[in-house]
Design a protein around this motif. Structure first.
Motif, PDB file in Angstrom:
ATOM      1  N   ARG A 176      41.242  34.351  36.058  1.00  0.00           N
ATOM      2  CA  ARG A 176      40.140  35.280  36.627  1.00  0.00           C
ATOM      3  C   ARG A 176      40.283  35.888  37.866  1.00  0.00           C
ATOM      4  NH1 ARG A 176      35.629  35.664  39.552  1.00  0.00           N
ATOM      5  NH2 ARG A 176      33.791  36.937  38.624  1.00  0.00           N
ATOM      6  N   GLU A 177      40.508  34.892  38.986  1.00  0.00           N
ATOM      7  CA  GLU A 177      40.799  35.327  40.234  1.00  0.00           C
ATOM      8  C   GLU A 177      42.041  35.861  40.343  1.00  0.00           C
ATOM      9  OE1 GLU A 177      38.334  35.744  42.417  1.00  0.00           O
ATOM     10  OE2 GLU A 177      36.925  34.939  41.251  1.00  0.00           O
ATOM     11  N   ILE A 178      42.555  36.737  41.214  1.00  0.00           N
ATOM     12  CA  ILE A 178      43.886  37.227  41.351  1.00  0.00           C
ATOM     13  C   ILE A 178      44.949  36.064  41.806  1.00  0.00           C
ATOM     14  CG2 ILE A 178      45.522  38.846  42.804  1.00  0.00           C
ATOM     15  CD1 ILE A 178      43.002  40.595  42.911  1.00  0.00           C
ATOM     16  N   GLY A 179      45.818  36.021  40.711  1.00  0.00           N
ATOM     17  CA  GLY A 179      46.870  35.085  41.092  1.00  0.00           C
ATOM     18  C   GLY A 179      46.744  33.779  40.299  1.00  0.00           C
ATOM     19  N   GLU A 180      45.427  33.669  39.796  1.00  0.00           N
ATOM     20  CA  GLU A 180      45.260  32.321  38.649  1.00  0.00           C
ATOM     21  C   GLU A 180      46.259  32.224  37.560  1.00  0.00           C
ATOM     22  OE1 GLU A 180      40.630  31.086  39.828  1.00  0.00           O
ATOM     23  OE2 GLU A 180      41.371  32.172  37.731  1.00  0.00           O
ATOM     24  N   ALA A 181      46.561  33.593  37.103  1.00  0.00           N
ATOM     25  CA  ALA A 181      47.443  33.454  35.925  1.00  0.00           C
ATOM     26  C   ALA A 181      48.831  32.653  36.076  1.00  0.00           C
ATOM     27  CB  ALA A 181      47.826  34.908  35.591  1.00  0.00           C
TER      28      ALA A 181
END
Length: 205
Positions: A154-159
């Motif tokens: 969800r938040e940028i970078g969580e992937a």
């Protein structure tokens, strides 16, 4: 060989980019050139069915669609990545793809396509299906991975924490590289499949 990668996220280096970049590393190892176009935050309007592209060979709206057209024609493979909004791809990306595929008259047969979707939780499969339809209507073989091509965050970078998702991107890139190279050899040995004149059947006359 070249792969054009379309980042349909508004965030240039968000979770969709993480997925594309993971693939990019594998393509580099395979000796395949890549370019990522970030279009998710651009002002790209939808098609207005004016048919100007039929006369001029390009879209009447001179934006990133026409810029991408030449790159699309030159590439051997196209990867399209999108975040999931309401179980669908980013509307900007859909407008871009609709105009790109419709306004380009070159033969797309045997260019390899791959779709990637990024989401917090759900809607990945429907987005994946939506994007693949651009390839299949154009005679483009669709590369597959080890699961539906998706990554979570969800938040940028969580992937970057989705180990299975990242592995899926690497597998997809390896399979796509193999498919492109195999098609390249097939073209040399056998040429492209024979194409019949298109039979158009309208439901209402």
């Amino acid at each position: 060989m070249k792969v054009l990668m379309i980042n349909g996220s508004p965030h240039k280096e968000g979770n969709t980019y993480i997925a594309l970049h993971e693939m990019e590393k594998i393509f580099s190892e395979a000796g395949i050139e890549t370019e990522i176009l970030h279009i998710g935050n651009k002002a790209i309007r939808g098609c207005i069915a004016c048919q100007t592209c039929m006369e001029k060979g390009k879209c009447v709206f001179d934006d990133m669609v026409n810029e991408a057209a030449a790159k699309f024609e030159e590439c051997d493979g196209l990867v399209v990545g999108s975040p999931v909004y309401y179980a669908s791809a980013n509307a900007t990306l859909v407008a871009f793809l609709t105009r790109l595929f419709y306004s380009t008259r070159f033969d797309k047969t045997m260019k390899v396509g791959a779709a990637v979707a990024a989401a917090r939780r759900g809607g990945l499969s429907s987005t994946f299906d939506e994007l693949n339809k651009f390839f299949t209507i154009s005679g483009m073989p669709v590369a597959s991975g080890q699961y539906w091509n998706s990554i979570h965050g969800r938040e940028i970078g969580e992937a970057a924490q989705d180990a299975e998702g990242l592995q899926g991107m690497r597998t997809l890139a390896r399979n796509m590289a193999f498919l492109m190279k195999s098609i390249g050899l097939g073209k040399e040995a056998y040429g492209l499949p024979e194409r019949e004149a298109f039979q158009r059947t309208n439901f209402i006359r």
